[in-house]
Design a protein around this motif. Structure first.
Motif, PDB file in Angstrom:
ATOM      1  N   MET A 153       0.832  -1.207   0.000  1.00 51.80           N
ATOM      2  CA  MET A 153       0.000   0.000   0.000  1.00 51.80           C
ATOM      3  C   MET A 153       0.865   1.255   0.000  1.00 51.80           C
ATOM      4  N   TYR A 154       0.284   2.361  -0.431  1.00 59.36           N
ATOM      5  CA  TYR A 154       1.054   3.601  -0.409  1.00 59.36           C
ATOM      6  C   TYR A 154       0.169   4.803  -0.167  1.00 59.36           C
ATOM      7  N   ILE A 188       5.402 -11.299  12.316  1.00 56.23           N
ATOM      8  CA  ILE A 188       4.562 -10.420  11.495  1.00 56.23           C
ATOM      9  C   ILE A 188       5.255  -9.061  11.400  1.00 56.23           C
ATOM     10  N   ALA A 189       5.666  -8.712  10.172  1.00 53.83           N
ATOM     11  CA  ALA A 189       6.405  -7.455   9.987  1.00 53.83           C
ATOM     12  C   ALA A 189       5.462  -6.272   9.960  1.00 53.83           C
ATOM     13  N   GLU A 190       4.253  -6.498   9.464  1.00 50.06           N
ATOM     14  CA  GLU A 190       3.345  -5.363   9.299  1.00 50.06           C
ATOM     15  C   GLU A 190       1.921  -5.875   9.120  1.00 50.06           C
ATOM     16  N   VAL A 191       0.980  -5.177   9.773  1.00 48.10           N
ATOM     17  CA  VAL A 191      -0.442  -5.349   9.442  1.00 48.10           C
ATOM     18  C   VAL A 191      -0.841  -4.032   8.798  1.00 48.10           C
ATOM     19  N   ARG A 192      -1.206  -4.069   7.552  1.00 48.82           N
ATOM     20  CA  ARG A 192      -1.550  -2.812   6.871  1.00 48.82           C
ATOM     21  C   ARG A 192      -2.981  -2.897   6.355  1.00 48.82           C
ATOM     22  N   GLN A 193      -3.580  -1.734   6.250  1.00 45.99           N
ATOM     23  CA  GLN A 193      -4.988  -1.698   5.856  1.00 45.99           C
ATOM     24  C   GLN A 193      -5.285  -0.446   5.059  1.00 45.99           C
ATOM     25  N   LEU A 211      -7.158  -5.682   4.136  1.00 42.27           N
ATOM     26  CA  LEU A 211      -6.225  -5.764   5.266  1.00 42.27           C
ATOM     27  C   LEU A 211      -5.232  -6.887   5.000  1.00 42.27           C
ATOM     28  N   ALA A 212      -3.939  -6.578   5.139  1.00 52.34           N
ATOM     29  CA  ALA A 212      -2.913  -7.570   4.804  1.00 52.34           C
ATOM     30  C   ALA A 212      -1.946  -7.752   5.960  1.00 52.34           C
ATOM     31  N   ILE A 213      -1.493  -8.986   6.116  1.00 51.04           N
ATOM     32  CA  ILE A 213      -0.603  -9.363   7.222  1.00 51.04           C
ATOM     33  C   ILE A 213       0.642  -9.981   6.586  1.00 51.04           C
ATOM     34  N   GLU A 214       1.783  -9.340   6.775  1.00 51.42           N
ATOM     35  CA  GLU A 214       2.998  -9.799   6.093  1.00 51.42           C
ATOM     36  C   GLU A 214       3.850 -10.639   7.046  1.00 51.42           C
TER      37      GLU A 214
END
Ligand code: PMP
Length: 429
Positions: free
Chosen positions: A211-212, A347-352, A357-360
């Motif tokens: 995401m950006y 988990i490096a990042e939870v982004r939304q 919503l993505a979990i890396e």
């Protein structure tokens, strides 16, 4: 296919709202909207009825020299709801074809307006635009592209504004701002030979849901104006409310020169796509026959009435059910139910961004070192999901939720819990 020796394929018997059901009666929450197409659930009664009614009236007709009510009504609606200045619709029958149309139309526009040197396109690193050869050329995900490289167009690739790549202490916005500098340089250097920049606004979906910040879109729009280059917004995945606004371009209040739409356009029912563009571009093709300036791109199923009827029913649901407003609660629920994921050591990042919503998952959280792809950690989460009534097909080591909007907060809680357990199992060793 060989995976299916140990992970049997699941034949689906019926769909019902958020659920898919197999022949043994197992049910799965469609957490990824069947590859991001489904908006209002499987077998939605209102979309079903619209298609059934259309089926008894007109199933399909040629769209050259002929037209029909559903395509006229849909075109008027798309012009009304897409960003300001987009006024003409061209139809195709899947996302990749829409991208091909936009690429060809942009190139052809410059040809018709006396700029024959403009023959190239700029894309972003980590982008995805489909898998026909033109669209594949404009993507940058090696998994899909690498082997076909000798067949593809030459493109100019700018760095992605992807906030995952930011340094410690940098915000998403900082990263988007300074990654734009490189894009600006490329535009400055190549504007004379470039037709268009193509982007997926806000979220690079197939590129692991990276995401950006919207500032990038604002800057890019300004630069495209300055350098006389088209902006193509591929909203095939992110359009129709996925990012929390009707279109992802709305986050930056910009209008592209072309917007590509598909997937959710029909609520996830039928293959249909549209490219909506400006009157300026339309006029560059509008002339007497013997001038030979017309745009030719003729798919048999262009503007299929059944697809248009499904699209009209889908857009009507947005209006009558106050969907974007109601989704705020779901967006919030996705956030709350995954907040604790941030403390997980792998988990490096939870982004939304809105309803995505993505979990890396990573091997080393501090260094953001990825797990080796051969370990297929995401696949383990997927398998756990299948045993527990959830279709959570990952993108490599990224687990994500991109559910139909008929999901309930309780179902989101269940999905988050299932994903959490799956992640614990997948990262245990
Ligand atoms: N562009 C984007 C951003 C997409 O996500 C996709 C599909 N995943 C496509 C284009 C291609 O669409 P289709 O699969 O309908 O050809």
């Amino acid at each position: 296919m060989k995976d299916h020796e140990w992970l049997p394929m699941i034949p689906i018997k019926r769909g019902d709202g958020i659920w898919l059901e197999d022949y043994d009666g197992n049910r799965y929450i469609d957490a990824i909207s069947s590859w991001w197409v489904n908006l209002f659930g499987h077998c939605n009664p209102r979309i079903n009825d619209a298609i059934k009614n259309q089926l008894d009236t007109l199933e399909h007709t040629i769209m050259a020299g002929f037209t029909h009510e559903p395509v006229i009504r849909l075109s008027e609606k798309l012009v009304e709801i897409t960003p300001h200045g987009l006024e003409h619709c061209f139809y195709a029958d899947n996302g990749s074809s829409a991208v091909e149309v936009a690429l060809k139309m942009s190139f052809h526009y410059w040809h018709n307006t006396g700029n024959p040197n403009k023959t190239k396109f700029i894309n972003l690193a980590n982008s995805y635009h489909g898998e026909t050869l033109g669209a594949l050329s404009l993507g940058d995900v090696a998994l899909y592209k690498e082997i076909y490289q000798p067949l593809l167009l030459d493109v100019i690739t700018a760095p992605s504004p992807d906030g995952f790549l930011r340094e410690d202490g940098e915000t998403y916005q900082d990263y988007a701002q300074h990654s734009f500098d490189e894009m600006d340089k490329i535009l400055q250097q190549h504007a004379d030979e470039v037709c268009a920049v193509i982007i997926e606004p806000m979220v690079q979906c197939a590129g692991n849901m990276r995401m950006y910040d919207a500032i990038y879109l604002k800057k890019l729009r300004e630069a495209c104006n300055k350098y006389n280059v088209h902006l193509i917004a591929d909203e095939i995945a992110v359009g129709f409310g996925r990012t929390g606004k009707m279109f992802a371009c709305n986050h930056a209040d910009i209008s592209p020169d072309f917007i590509c739409l598909s997937k959710g356009l029909t609520g996830g029912y039928l293959p249909l796509s549209a490219v909506v563009t400006t009157d300026n571009i339309y006029q560059a093709f509008y002339d007497d026959y013997d001038k030979m300036t017309a745009f030719l791109h003729s798919h048999s199923y262009t503007g299929n009435p059944l697809g248009c009827a499904a699209a009209l029913a889908t857009l009507e649901i947005f209006e009558t059910d106050n969907v974007l407003q109601n989704n705020i609660q779901l967006i919030d629920s996705m956030k709350k139910n995954t907040e604790h994921f941030n403390d997980h050591p792998h988990i490096a990042e939870v982004r939304q961004t809105g309803m995505i919503l993505a979990i890396e998952l990573v091997k080393d959280k501090q260094l953001k070192t990825p797990y080796p792809w051969q370990e297929r950690r995401g696949m383990k989460v997927y398998q756990h999901g299948l045993k527990n009534n959830a279709l959570l097909r990952p993108l490599g080591n990224v687990i994500y939720f991109m559910p139909p909007y008929v999901i309930t907060p309780e179902q989101i809680e269940f999905l988050a819990e299932t994903a959490w357990q799956g992640i614990q199992l997948a990262t245990a060793d």
